[in-house]
Design an enzyme around this catalytic site. Sequence first.
Site, PDB file in Angstrom:
ATOM      1  N   THR A   1      37.457  50.675  48.436  1.00 33.52           N
ATOM      2  CA  THR A   1      36.015  50.450  48.547  1.00 33.52           C
ATOM      3  C   THR A   1      35.417  51.143  49.768  1.00 33.52           C
ATOM      4  O   THR A   1      34.200  51.267  49.883  1.00 33.52           O
ATOM      5  CB  THR A   1      35.709  48.949  48.610  1.00 33.52           C
ATOM      6  OG1 THR A   1      36.464  48.353  49.673  1.00 33.52           O
ATOM      7  CG2 THR A   1      36.098  48.266  47.298  1.00 33.52           C
TER       8      THR A   1
ATOM      9  N   HIS B   1      40.314  47.171  56.887  1.00 32.56           N
ATOM     10  CA  HIS B   1      39.895  46.448  58.091  1.00 32.56           C
ATOM     11  C   HIS B   1      40.878  45.315  58.374  1.00 32.56           C
ATOM     12  O   HIS B   1      41.851  45.121  57.630  1.00 32.56           O
ATOM     13  CB  HIS B   1      38.456  45.936  57.939  1.00 32.56           C
ATOM     14  CG  HIS B   1      38.214  45.131  56.688  1.00 32.56           C
ATOM     15  ND1 HIS B   1      38.713  43.841  56.513  1.00 32.56           N
ATOM     16  CD2 HIS B   1      37.553  45.425  55.546  1.00 32.56           C
ATOM     17  CE1 HIS B   1      38.359  43.391  55.331  1.00 32.56           C
ATOM     18  NE2 HIS B   1      37.656  44.331  54.713  1.00 32.56           N
TER      19      HIS B   1
ATOM     20  N   HIS C   1      42.476  42.984  55.826  1.00 33.67           N
ATOM     21  CA  HIS C   1      43.562  43.458  54.967  1.00 33.67           C
ATOM     22  C   HIS C   1      44.936  43.272  55.612  1.00 33.67           C
ATOM     23  O   HIS C   1      45.960  43.508  54.965  1.00 33.67           O
ATOM     24  CB  HIS C   1      43.382  44.950  54.644  1.00 33.67           C
ATOM     25  CG  HIS C   1      42.219  45.245  53.755  1.00 33.67           C
ATOM     26  ND1 HIS C   1      41.033  45.771  54.233  1.00 33.67           N
ATOM     27  CD2 HIS C   1      42.041  45.084  52.417  1.00 33.67           C
ATOM     28  CE1 HIS C   1      40.182  45.931  53.226  1.00 33.67           C
ATOM     29  NE2 HIS C   1      40.770  45.524  52.121  1.00 33.67           N
TER      30      HIS C   1
ATOM     31  N   LYS D   1      31.997  37.657  43.990  1.00 35.05           N
ATOM     32  CA  LYS D   1      30.900  38.428  44.566  1.00 35.05           C
ATOM     33  C   LYS D   1      29.599  37.915  43.958  1.00 35.05           C
ATOM     34  O   LYS D   1      29.535  37.580  42.771  1.00 35.05           O
ATOM     35  CB  LYS D   1      31.064  39.923  44.267  1.00 35.05           C
ATOM     36  CG  LYS D   1      32.355  40.523  44.811  1.00 35.05           C
ATOM     37  CD  LYS D   1      32.369  40.515  46.313  1.00 35.05           C
ATOM     38  CE  LYS D   1      33.554  41.286  46.889  1.00 35.05           C
ATOM     39  NZ  LYS D   1      34.850  40.709  46.550  1.00 35.05           N
TER      40      LYS D   1
ATOM     41  N   ARG E   1      28.536  45.156  41.900  1.00 36.06           N
ATOM     42  CA  ARG E   1      28.825  46.207  42.878  1.00 36.06           C
ATOM     43  C   ARG E   1      28.107  47.501  42.508  1.00 36.06           C
ATOM     44  O   ARG E   1      27.908  47.781  41.321  1.00 36.06           O
ATOM     45  CB  ARG E   1      30.326  46.496  42.931  1.00 36.06           C
ATOM     46  CG  ARG E   1      31.168  45.438  43.624  1.00 36.06           C
ATOM     47  CD  ARG E   1      32.615  45.865  43.606  1.00 36.06           C
ATOM     48  NE  ARG E   1      33.495  44.916  44.246  1.00 36.06           N
ATOM     49  CZ  ARG E   1      33.825  44.924  45.537  1.00 36.06           C
ATOM     50  NH1 ARG E   1      33.305  45.859  46.317  1.00 36.06           N
ATOM     51  NH2 ARG E   1      34.650  44.046  46.048  1.00 36.06           N
TER      52      ARG E   1
ATOM     53  N   GLN F   1      43.475  44.740  35.866  1.00 41.07           N
ATOM     54  CA  GLN F   1      44.438  44.347  36.899  1.00 41.07           C
ATOM     55  C   GLN F   1      45.677  43.727  36.250  1.00 41.07           C
ATOM     56  O   GLN F   1      46.802  43.940  36.722  1.00 41.07           O
ATOM     57  CB  GLN F   1      43.814  43.362  37.895  1.00 41.07           C
ATOM     58  CG  GLN F   1      44.763  43.029  39.035  1.00 41.07           C
ATOM     59  CD  GLN F   1      44.091  42.323  40.191  1.00 41.07           C
ATOM     60  OE1 GLN F   1      42.973  42.666  40.583  1.00 41.07           O
ATOM     61  NE2 GLN F   1      44.765  41.325  40.763  1.00 41.07           N
TER      62      GLN F   1
ATOM     63  N   ASP G   1      41.391  34.252  46.368  1.00 38.80           N
ATOM     64  CA  ASP G   1      40.329  34.674  45.457  1.00 38.80           C
ATOM     65  C   ASP G   1      40.875  35.517  44.301  1.00 38.80           C
ATOM     66  O   ASP G   1      40.147  35.827  43.359  1.00 38.80           O
ATOM     67  CB  ASP G   1      39.248  35.458  46.206  1.00 38.80           C
ATOM     68  CG  ASP G   1      39.783  36.702  46.899  1.00 38.80           C
ATOM     69  OD1 ASP G   1      40.991  36.736  47.222  1.00 38.80           O
ATOM     70  OD2 ASP G   1      39.010  37.642  47.125  1.00 38.80           O
TER      71      ASP G   1
ATOM     72  N   LYS H   1      33.122  34.196  59.524  1.00 38.36           N
ATOM     73  CA  LYS H   1      34.024  34.999  58.710  1.00 38.36           C
ATOM     74  C   LYS H   1      34.968  35.784  59.594  1.00 38.36           C
ATOM     75  O   LYS H   1      34.557  36.453  60.536  1.00 38.36           O
ATOM     76  CB  LYS H   1      33.225  35.942  57.811  1.00 38.36           C
ATOM     77  CG  LYS H   1      34.085  36.688  56.794  1.00 38.36           C
ATOM     78  CD  LYS H   1      33.230  37.475  55.835  1.00 38.36           C
ATOM     79  CE  LYS H   1      34.086  38.194  54.795  1.00 38.36           C
ATOM     80  NZ  LYS H   1      33.264  38.973  53.842  1.00 38.36           N
TER      81      LYS H   1
ATOM     82  N   LYS I   1      34.817  39.832  61.415  1.00 36.60           N
ATOM     83  CA  LYS I   1      33.472  40.327  61.699  1.00 36.60           C
ATOM     84  C   LYS I   1      33.129  40.083  63.166  1.00 36.60           C
ATOM     85  O   LYS I   1      33.458  39.050  63.732  1.00 36.60           O
ATOM     86  CB  LYS I   1      32.437  39.620  60.821  1.00 36.60           C
ATOM     87  CG  LYS I   1      32.597  39.892  59.327  1.00 36.60           C
ATOM     88  CD  LYS I   1      32.195  41.303  58.975  1.00 36.60           C
ATOM     89  CE  LYS I   1      32.220  41.525  57.463  1.00 36.60           C
ATOM     90  NZ  LYS I   1      31.824  42.885  57.086  1.00 36.60           N
ATOM     91  N   THR I   2      32.465  41.055  63.778  1.00 35.60           N
ATOM     92  CA  THR I   2      31.967  40.900  65.135  1.00 35.60           C
ATOM     93  C   THR I   2      30.475  41.208  65.113  1.00 35.60           C
ATOM     94  O   THR I   2      29.910  41.559  64.075  1.00 35.60           O
ATOM     95  CB  THR I   2      32.674  41.868  66.107  1.00 35.60           C
ATOM     96  OG1 THR I   2      32.325  43.223  65.745  1.00 35.60           O
ATOM     97  CG2 THR I   2      34.183  41.705  66.034  1.00 35.60           C
TER      98      THR I   2
END
Length: 421
Positions: A44, A49, A52, A86, A90, A171, A192, A230, A233-234
């Site tokens: 994606t 990040h 993962h 989601k 997308r 999948q 998920d 979350k 994230k920053t």
Amino acid sequence: MDTKQSSIIDELTWRGLVKQYTSLERITSAQQNKAGVYCGFDPTADSLHVGHLIPITLLKRFKLFGFDPIALIGGGTGMIGDPSFKSQERVLQTAQQVKVNTDAITKQLKGIIPEVKFANNYDWLKELTLLNFLRDIGKDFTLAYLLNKESIKTRIETGLSVTEFSYTILQAYDFYQLYQNYNCQVQIGGSDQWGNITSGTDLIGAKVGRDQTKAAGLTINLLTKKDGKKFGKTESGAVWLDAQKTSVYEFYQFWFNQDDLDAYQMLKFFTFLSQSEIEDLKTKADAQPQLRLMQVKLAEEMTLFVHHEQGLKSAQNITNAFFNGDLKNLNDEELKVVFHSIPSGRISSGSFLIDGLVTSKAAGSKREAREFLQSGAISINGEVINDENFVLSTDLALNHQYLFIKRGKRKFFGLDLKTRK
């Protein structure tokens, strides 16, 4: 990491990672037979990040317990995108962008976990015609079965295209392909992914026989931080594994800045330290909290894992330079990292320092800049300056380009004085 644990399940359980699994017996059998285990990564973006890192470290954990791990790159499914949980459809990426992302994350993963095998589902999905898909795969799924999947059910009211609706079937087909051709018997993923994983185990059961299948699935808990924010994230956005997107210093600091409770949990989730090593570290950290022992170890372990020894050394050099307030001994590459890791700006050589303070965001206005200078709160490359008429020069700059402004004891800002044609 203590591979003397009786099974991979025991190892994952004490770490707090296990959420669900379809069959303990089949997972145990797969471990005994050194069978394959896989986790998928859809392209994606052109970098993974920190979110993962749990599945990445999981593949290595399974390897240490005798499995034959496979990182599956979703060059095919990335053309669609996983709709699981989601809120909306997308935006489809172009084939060219998917290819760029696929190549980038494959290279990235091979640099982090070179000991695992790699596969790309584009290799078999590109050969799959619509008629074959409907005849050979679609007939093994009923609408009632798919609509009962939580990941699909939650999107029905807000809208779900046939494209995304088909993702779980594709999948499942991936797992079947890996089961048939790679001796892969276990699929792992975040909680998920439970619906997608069980679609795969069910498809394999339908193809090879419910009483013959060896396929199993396992999901892991998604990491949630103590404050409810979350993970990964920053304020400046995602923490990437690509050093060009998130510098080794920023990556190191992300882990170092966790609070005690989160650091303890992350040591279990992410590192390969044994249970006794983590508990000993926690005992020492509780006795001397000011030393932030868990955070230091977490930052070292994760930076070493992703960016290797050179990356860790660079991150530590920069961290020590900031702490000591002396950046002069950093090399050219480290200076660039520092500059891009702090508030900064560009200004011409010959400008007044007072203007540079505003440009670099060290001061909000010229009036505030004068106050900082008069109080002796400003230093340039380690030298205290209080002259509001001070002129900036490349002769003062590190590498004849960078001026580092320190305000007070810990606030750093940068100015680029490089002359460009």
